[in-house]
Design an enzyme around this catalytic site. Structure first.
Site, PDB file in Angstrom:
ATOM      1  N   ILE A 174       0.943  -1.133   0.394  1.00 43.68           N
ATOM      2  CA  ILE A 174      -0.044  -0.163  -0.097  1.00 43.68           C
ATOM      3  C   ILE A 174       0.673   1.154   0.033  1.00 43.68           C
ATOM      4  O   ILE A 174       0.580   2.168   0.281  1.00 43.68           O
ATOM      5  CB  ILE A 174      -0.511   0.045   1.460  1.00 43.68           C
ATOM      6  CG1 ILE A 174      -0.462  -0.314   2.282  1.00 43.68           C
ATOM      7  CG2 ILE A 174      -1.627  -1.137   0.808  1.00 43.68           C
ATOM      8  CD1 ILE A 174      -1.026   0.053   3.633  1.00 43.68           C
ATOM      9  N   LYS A 206       5.322   2.864  -0.732  1.00 45.37           N
ATOM     10  CA  LYS A 206       6.533   2.352  -0.461  1.00 45.37           C
ATOM     11  C   LYS A 206       7.997   4.323  -0.316  1.00 45.37           C
ATOM     12  O   LYS A 206       6.941   5.165  -0.991  1.00 45.37           O
ATOM     13  CB  LYS A 206       7.020   2.183  -2.204  1.00 45.37           C
ATOM     14  CG  LYS A 206       8.507   1.765  -2.105  1.00 45.37           C
ATOM     15  CD  LYS A 206       8.579   1.457  -3.789  1.00 45.37           C
ATOM     16  CE  LYS A 206       8.532   2.774  -4.945  1.00 45.37           C
ATOM     17  NZ  LYS A 206       8.586   1.471  -5.940  1.00 45.37           N
ATOM     18  N   GLY A 207       8.683   3.895   0.687  1.00 47.83           N
ATOM     19  CA  GLY A 207       9.143   4.577   0.795  1.00 47.83           C
ATOM     20  C   GLY A 207      10.619   4.805   0.271  1.00 47.83           C
ATOM     21  O   GLY A 207      11.144   4.066  -0.092  1.00 47.83           O
ATOM     22  N   ASP A 246       9.767  14.097   9.686  1.00 46.26           N
ATOM     23  CA  ASP A 246      10.119  14.261   8.058  1.00 46.26           C
ATOM     24  C   ASP A 246       7.747  14.222   7.594  1.00 46.26           C
ATOM     25  O   ASP A 246       6.909  13.559   6.968  1.00 46.26           O
ATOM     26  CB  ASP A 246       9.843  12.953   7.721  1.00 46.26           C
ATOM     27  CG  ASP A 246       9.910  12.571   6.384  1.00 46.26           C
ATOM     28  OD1 ASP A 246      10.218  13.783   5.410  1.00 46.26           O
ATOM     29  OD2 ASP A 246      10.261  11.357   5.912  1.00 46.26           O
ATOM     30  N   LYS A 302       5.640  -2.017   8.096  1.00 46.39           N
ATOM     31  CA  LYS A 302       6.429  -1.211   7.536  1.00 46.39           C
ATOM     32  C   LYS A 302       7.921  -2.222   7.340  1.00 46.39           C
ATOM     33  O   LYS A 302       8.384  -2.546   8.394  1.00 46.39           O
ATOM     34  CB  LYS A 302       7.066   0.453   7.894  1.00 46.39           C
ATOM     35  CG  LYS A 302       8.103   0.463   7.281  1.00 46.39           C
ATOM     36  CD  LYS A 302       8.311   2.312   7.494  1.00 46.39           C
ATOM     37  CE  LYS A 302       8.987   2.728   6.564  1.00 46.39           C
ATOM     38  NZ  LYS A 302       9.005   4.091   6.984  1.00 46.39           N
ATOM     39  N   GLY A 336      11.991   1.568   2.365  1.00 44.43           N
ATOM     40  CA  GLY A 336      11.266   0.168   2.581  1.00 44.43           C
ATOM     41  C   GLY A 336       9.810   0.293   2.112  1.00 44.43           C
ATOM     42  O   GLY A 336       9.493   1.616   1.641  1.00 44.43           O
TER      43      GLY A 336
END
Length: 1367
Positions: free
Chosen positions: A26, A28-29, A144, A49, A32
């Site tokens: 669901i 993506k960073g 962030d 995550k 990860g």
């Protein structure tokens, strides 16, 4: 069976620790992927995550997992709940609360809902601030904040995700070479590594607001690295103009550059934008904000349309008003035009009939040639009026008389009226000047033309009739009006006694005593003759003309200079001039032969030089259209000659030039300016001279030039072969500066963009290279000495077609005498016959390059010989007068001291013809072309005669003397095209200077056949220092001051382009251009070097240029300039270099490493230790080196950089950054060399004292670097604890800030775990009681404000102490 096995394997691979089942991805960073998960125990949905452990060490992994366990204690409606973590061999899995609607970043995508209105953004941001208030109270900085980390539920509830852990993952991964993650939301202090704080989250909130309103954060149009640069560099991120005042103010508070000035989250919750717009969440969702936003947009569009209509109507009204004003305004009345004031009040439409009457205004004291020619032309015009025009002409005449009768003095009324009838009749034939167009374009142009183009207003029809009296009638009384009948205000404009006078300059009033000087003198001469008993009558009119010629020769004309047959007796020469003029003009037709057109053009050029007033007659009666028709003839000789004629007409006459532009001459001439294989260079030169006149004459002509796409033409003149095309290169440089200096609304950046698009930048760099070589050669050879004590003046003058250097009043040019058959004359310049030049030049008339009498203007020998043979006698100098100078040439030719061997001295070619044609054996283009462009041959007060070698042997002479004389001539002349500023020389002085130039010319002609120097590809002569070949002579011939002047101009032009916008800078960042520019660092003098470095610095300020600069090895080329220790401009040079390096290396670790590899660290150390003002650039770079690479850290240690870091702890501003650099060096200390350096007693004591005395505002920021230091090095941890750090840590536990308390507890825990005597630490500092007080204060809730994490940390540490006490 296979299907069952596959299903089994699928379920097995999707199950995590038999507790969670992984579903679809669901998100993506950076570190990860995020999957939806199902809790197998209770059926809850979670988010999982998955983070790779590839680049994370075990110690860092343990720290991260401990952090997650700590964050599990946080619980707030506006934050995502941490549920735990699981570790496998390859991945760390972080279990999080699942928020079903996803992130705001996903919702605002264009294919979904798009940007939010302000009202909805307020609802979401208010909840974000609520979550931040809670996190900051608990001692957690999110680090962030962005749309992707703000999740929403289906009820519209906002939750902050991904806080705390992502940054630690970044810190743990030391394989990154630059700031990673999501740079567009980062605060400046985060990018600069100067300390992260709670205010950093506030900056990110501001960026998120803009993201929700526009779908993208600030600077999203840039790549990540340029964006980081702009965040740090700009005062504030760009805020959309369409926002309301409240939200704009809110954003300005968020974007305060100084983090200490930003309000905290709790303060922002009370801001009017939040307070006034907050409403019930469900209510705000029921009323569609998007629909309201669209309606608002529609209404605002309607308002904009109404406003635009009002603007249009306003502008229209303004135009009408301006038209009315112009139609009523009176034109200035000057001199002889004083009787036209009523007519000047007419509207522009009336000028169609009356606007060309300016030619009625030439004074009665006009020269006889012009007057007689006017008579003949007017009579012929009257006879040729068509029957269709008679009615119109009669109406105009009657109307004209009606206007003029009231203004003209009574005794002149009848004569003036009759004269106007004849004048108007002439104009109706179609020979009027195009003043109508001039009026519509520029009122000034009409006034100037009326002043410049004047015909005798005081001559009536009677006078014109009397000019046609029989030859026997020599009565002079009717030739001139009585002096008392001359209207006041008339000016003596026809006199051409000064060679530099132009038609415009005739406008200025003359002293009263100068009126009708010609008539007065002639009357006096007649009266004298009559008193002597002689009569003024003669059967053939000879006595009359003798009298007139005697007066004219003294006052107006130099008859000997006119281009007519010298055998004609003086009494018959005057009427022949008018006849000849008419014949020449009539030959300028396309149906005439090529020779006839060329001959007529060149003869007219010669005539115009002697009688500038004739230009007005030509323009009035013919205009430029017939000449434009001739330019359509596809023959080089015709084009060259006609261009030369046009240039002579418009020379130094702005009004003629403006009207030439109005009839469309600019595009036509431009078509001959470009380089084509079959086009001669002389045609280009003529076109170049015309365009130079446009650039330098007036702002109006310059604007017309630019509007006709003139800038690309100027770019084309920047030829690569500088030696061969020096005049064109100078023209292009001067022209570009004229364009840039134009004061108009058009931005200079637009001009830069046009020029850059057409390739000017690479041409400028190549020209810079050529000019630097020319300057170097001149410097090596030593510049010329000046006998009169004046230094050569650096100039930017024109490509003057006349090269004026001699005043006609004072002296006539002196030339080397030759047999009459070997030379011809044209205007004041001499020309070799084909017999003399056949050995070196082609006589092809289609190549005007080969026929070049004066160095920069084309002449056609075969034609000019016929056209000007009649006036050879004018400039002859006897052999005896030149014996001495011709003797001097022999010794020069022998090259006694300069190494010029003489071969075939009888066939030495002329200097300028030598330059136009290369020897057949020469392979390299432009070998000696510098000589062709010798300064001083180009532009002076009279045409330099053609210089060529004599057959006779010369004796005596000194090269240095000649070069000194030549440099003096080279350094003088016009400045920026102003003829009147040129110095005057006496006949004796001028003759001596010409002799010097002639001797140089002959010597150059000899040297050119044996020169050993060759030109580089760019046309620059390369020669060894001290060479005795042609390079020394050429260096003298090209003045060092002149070349240096243009070198500076080119450098300044490059600087202008470097200061322009990003689009222009992108053109400047090509690999080849930058490499060529950087190569010049070691080739130029400090002033030019400084300008090039400024260019580089300006480019480095644009983030889009940084990558290109890196590829061109800018860092490698810049650093050696820091080695300069003394000399001019050293500080300025260092400043530009350090500033550029600072811009390049900021943020980017790869560039920092490259700088370290190229030896920047010792230079930075020197600037820091010497306390230089440039320390502001050196210190950030030096501190960044700790973050760059292992190699840079090793160099830091080797050069004493660690000691500099320790010394910076005493500097309040740099202490936090220096401490962080120390921590990074220790964290990456593989071989413990850094650790050994900090274990020294002095280093330990500095660290303890710094902690003890740190200012309160910096205290929160130093805790994390100290935590890094003691967790990375056990030895330093123990040493610090034993040297007084532990009591300081425990004493500061009463700090009220949750972030500080949390970090202090972490520090105490780290010290306790490594302390050699833990029980002693516990007892001596009463640590259990301190921790108990924290826990109890937390329970009371009075001071700590619900600090859950502080309580959790204190409780766990107290348990550990209790266990140790029991043991």
């Amino acid at each position: 069976m296979a299907r069952q096995m596959t299903s089994s394997q699928f379920h097995k691979s999707k199950t995590l620790d038999n507790k969670y089942m992984l579903g679809d991805e669901i998100g993506k960073g950076a570190y990860g992927r995020v999957y939806i998960g199902l809790d197998l125990e209770n059926g809850d949905f979670v988010a999982i995550k998955q983070v790779s452990l590839e680049n994370i060490g075990q110690e860092d992994l343990n720290t991260i997992m401990q952090e997650i366990d700590l964050l599990k204690n946080l619980n707030h409606k506006n934050i995502v709940k941490y549920l735990g973590s699981l570790k496998t061999k390859t991945h760390l899995h972080i279990i999080l609360e699942y928020v079903e609607n996803g992130s705001l970043a996903n919702i605002i995508k264009p294919n979904k809902f798009g940007p939010f209105p302000e009202s909805l953004v307020t609802v979401y941001i208010a909840q974000v601030l609520e979550g931040l208030v809670y996190l900051h109270e608990q001692g957690v900085i999110h680090r962030d904040i962005k749309g992707a980390n703000i999740l929403t539920t289906k009820e519209g509830l906002v939750k902050l995700a991904d806080f705390g852990v992502a940054t630690k993952l970044n810190e743990a991964d030391f394989n990154t070479h630059s700031v990673v993650g999501t740079p567009y939301w980062m605060a400046p202090e985060v990018i600069e590594l100067s300390g992260v704080c709670a205010a950093s989250d506030i900056w990110s909130v501001g960026c998120t607001i803009i993201e929700l309103l526009t779908c993208v954060p600030p600077y999203y149009d840039l790549q990540p690295m340029p964006a980081l640069y702009r965040i740090v560099q700009d005062d504030t991120p760009p805020i959309p103009d369409s926002l309301s005042p409240d939200i704009t103010d809110f954003l300005r508070l968020c974007f305060k550059k100084d983090s200490r000035q930003r309000p905290d989250a709790k303060t922002l919750l009370s801001h009017p934008w939040i307070r006034n717009s907050r409403r019930a969440l469900r209510s705000s969702l029921r009323h569609s904000g998007t629909i309201r936003y669209m309606k608002e947009t529609d209404s605002s569009s309607e308002k904009d349309a109404e406003g635009s209509q009002e603007v249009v109507e306003s502008v229209s009204a303004e135009k009408v008003e301006v038209t009315k004003t112009n139609s009523k305004s009176k034109l200035p009345v000057i001199g002889g035009a004083s009787f036209r004031s009523e007519k000047d009040q007419s509207s522009p439409s009336d000028l169609g009939e009356e606007g060309t009457d300016s030619e009625d205004d030439i004074n009665s004291d006009q020269g006889p040639t012009l007057s007689m020619h006017d008579k003949s032309s007017r009579q012929s015009g009257t006879c040729s009026i068509s029957s269709d025009a008679k009615g119109t002409s009669q109406d105009v005449l009657e109307n004209h008389e009606k206007y003029d009768r009231d203004e003209i003095p009574g005794n002149l009324e009848t004569e003036a009226s009759e004269g106007r009838r004849n004048t108007l009749a002439t104009k109706l034939v179609g020979k009027e000047y195009s003043i109508q167009s001039s009026h519509s374009f520029s009122q000034k142009g009409e006034d100037g033309l009326r002043k410049a183009v004047k015909t005798p207003s005081s001559f009536g029809g009677n006078e014109l009739t009397r000019f046609s009296d029989p030859p026997g009638d020599a009565s002079l009384h009717d030739l001139f009006h009585p002096l008392d009948k001359v209207p006041e205000g008339k000016t003596n404009e026809a006199s051409t006694s000064t060679p530099t006078a132009n038609v415009n300059q005739g406008d200025s009033p003359v002293a009263d005593g100068g009126k009708n000087d010609l008539a007065t003198k002639l009357r006096a001469r007649i009266a004298q003759k009559q008193m002597e008993g002689e009569t003024g009558h003669s059967q053939d009119g000879g006595d009359l003309f003798r009298l007139m010629m005697g007066v004219l020769k003294d006052d107006v004309l130099n008859i000997d200079d006119l281009v007519f047959d010298e055998k004609v007796p003086p009494e018959n020469l005057f009427p022949l001039q008018a006849v000849e003029f008419s014949r020449l003009v009539s030959s300028l037709r396309p149906d005439e032969s090529e020779d006839a057109i060329v001959t007529s053009s060149l003869k007219l050029v010669a005539m115009f030089r002697q009688r500038p007033g004739q230009k007005a007659v030509f323009v009035t009666q013919n205009g430029f259209l017939p000449l434009m028709d001739l330019l359509d003839i596809p023959k080089s000789r015709v084009i060259c000659a006609v261009l030369q004629l046009i240039n002579e007409i418009v020379k130094d006459n702005t009004d003629f030039l403006e009207n030439a532009c109005l009839v469309g001459l600019i595009p036509l001439v431009m078509s001959f300016a470009g380089f084509e294989r079959d086009r001669s260079r002389e045609i280009r030169k003529e076109a170049a001279y015309f365009l130079q006149q446009l650039c330098q004459s007036s702002p109006l002509t310059l604007q017309m030039f630019i509007s006709c796409r003139g800038i690309p033409v100027l770019v084309g003149f920047l030829e690569a072969d500088y030696a061969k095309h020096r005049e064109m290169v100078h023209l292009a440089i001067d022209g570009m500066w004229q364009v840039f200096k134009l004061k108009k609304s058009t931005s200079r950046n637009d001009f830069c963009r046009i020029a850059a698009k057409n390739g000017i930048l690479l041409r400028l760099v190549n020209t810079l290279y050529s000019l630097s070589e020319a300057t170097r050669l001149a410097s090596i050879s030593g510049d010329a000495l000046i006998l009169d004590g004046q230094t050569p003046r650096a100039r930017s003058g024109q490509l003057d077609p006349n090269n004026p250097i001699f005043s006609q009043r004072e002296t006539s040019p002196s030339v080397i005498d030759h047999p009459d058959g070997l030379k011809t004359r044209n205007g004041g310049g001499e020309e070799p016959s084909h017999a003399l030049t056949s050995n070196s030049q082609s006589s092809d008339v289609h190549q005007p390059d080969a026929l070049h009498p004066d160095g920069d203007r084309p002449r056609l020998s075969s034609v000019v010989a016929d056209a000007t043979e009649d006036v050879i006698q004018q400039h002859r100098i006897s052999l005896s007068a030149n014996r001495t100078s011709t003797d001097k040439l022999q010794k020069l030719a022998e090259g006694a001291s300069n190494g010029f061997p003489v071969t075939q001295p009888d066939q030495v070619r002329p200097l300028l013809s030598l330059l136009e044609k290369e020897p057949p054996s020469r392979k390299i283009s432009g070998q000696l072309d510098y000589v062709k462009h010798i300064a001083g041959i180009e532009r002076h007060e009279s045409r330099l005669p053609l210089l060529y070698a004599s057959d006779e042997k010369k004796t005596n002479g000194d090269l240095e003397f000649i070069m000194a004389e030549f440099a003096e001539v080279s350094g003088r002349g016009k400045e920026n095209g102003n003829l009147d500023t040129a110095p005057r020389y006496s006949s004796k002085t001028m003759t001596k200077k010409v002799m010097a130039i002639e001797r140089v010319a002959s010597t150059c002609g000899i040297a050119s056949q044996t020169a050993s120097g060759v030109l580089s590809g760019s046309g620059v002569l390369n020669a060894r220092p001290g060479s005795t070949t042609s390079s020394g002579l050429l260096a003298h011939a090209l003045s060092a001051d002149v070349s240096m002047d243009y070198l500076e101009k080119v450098a300044d032009l490059l600087l202008e382009f470097a200061r322009a916008e990003t689009t222009v800078k992108s053109y400047m960042c090509s690999q080849s251009l930058l490499s060529r520019l950087f190569q010049m660092f070691n080739r130029v003098e400090p002033p030019i070097l400084l300008k090039i470095l400024e260019c580089t610095n300006h480019l480095s300020t644009d983030p889009n240029c940084l990558e290109n600069l890196q590829r061109a090895d800018a860092i490698k080329q810049l650093i050696p300039n820091l080695e300069l220790k003394e000399g001019p401009l050293v500080y300025q040079i260092h400043h530009e270099v350090l500033s550029a390096l600072f811009n390049l290396c900021k943020i980017n670790k790869r560039r920092q490493e490259q700088a370290a590899e190229n030896g920047i660290i010792p230079h930075l150390m020197l600037f820091v230790m010497s306390d230089s003002p440039l320390k502001q650039y050196a210190l950030p770079l030096l501190c960044d080196m700790a973050h760059a690479s292992r190699n840079s850290r090793e160099q830091l240690r080797a050069h004493g950089g660690l000691d500099v870091y320790l010394s910076l702890l005493d500097d309040e501003y740099w202490s936090v950054i220096a401490l962080d650099s120390i921590a990074v060096c220790l964290a990456q200390d593989v071989d413990q060399k850094v650790e050994q350096a900090f274990l020294k007693k002095d280093a330990i004591q500095k660290l303890v004292n710094f902690f003890q005395n740190c200012p309160e505002r910096h205290f929160v920021h130093i805790l994390e670097p100290f935590l890094k230091i003691i967790t990375k090095s056990s030895s330093i941890n123990k040493t610090l604890a034993l040297n007084g750090l532990t009591p300081l840590l425990i004493a500061r536990l009463d700090h009220q800030d949750a972030i500080a308390r949390l970090n202090l507890l972490k520090l105490i825990k780290a010290v306790y775990e490594k302390h050699p005597k833990p029980k002693q630490l516990i007892v001596e500092n009463d640590l259990p009681q301190k921790l108990q007080n924290l826990i109890e204060e937390r329970r009371d809730g009075q001071r700590s404000g619900g600090q859950v994490l502080v309580k959790q940390m204190a409780t766990s540490l107290l348990k550990a102490l209790h266990i140790n006490t029991i043991l």
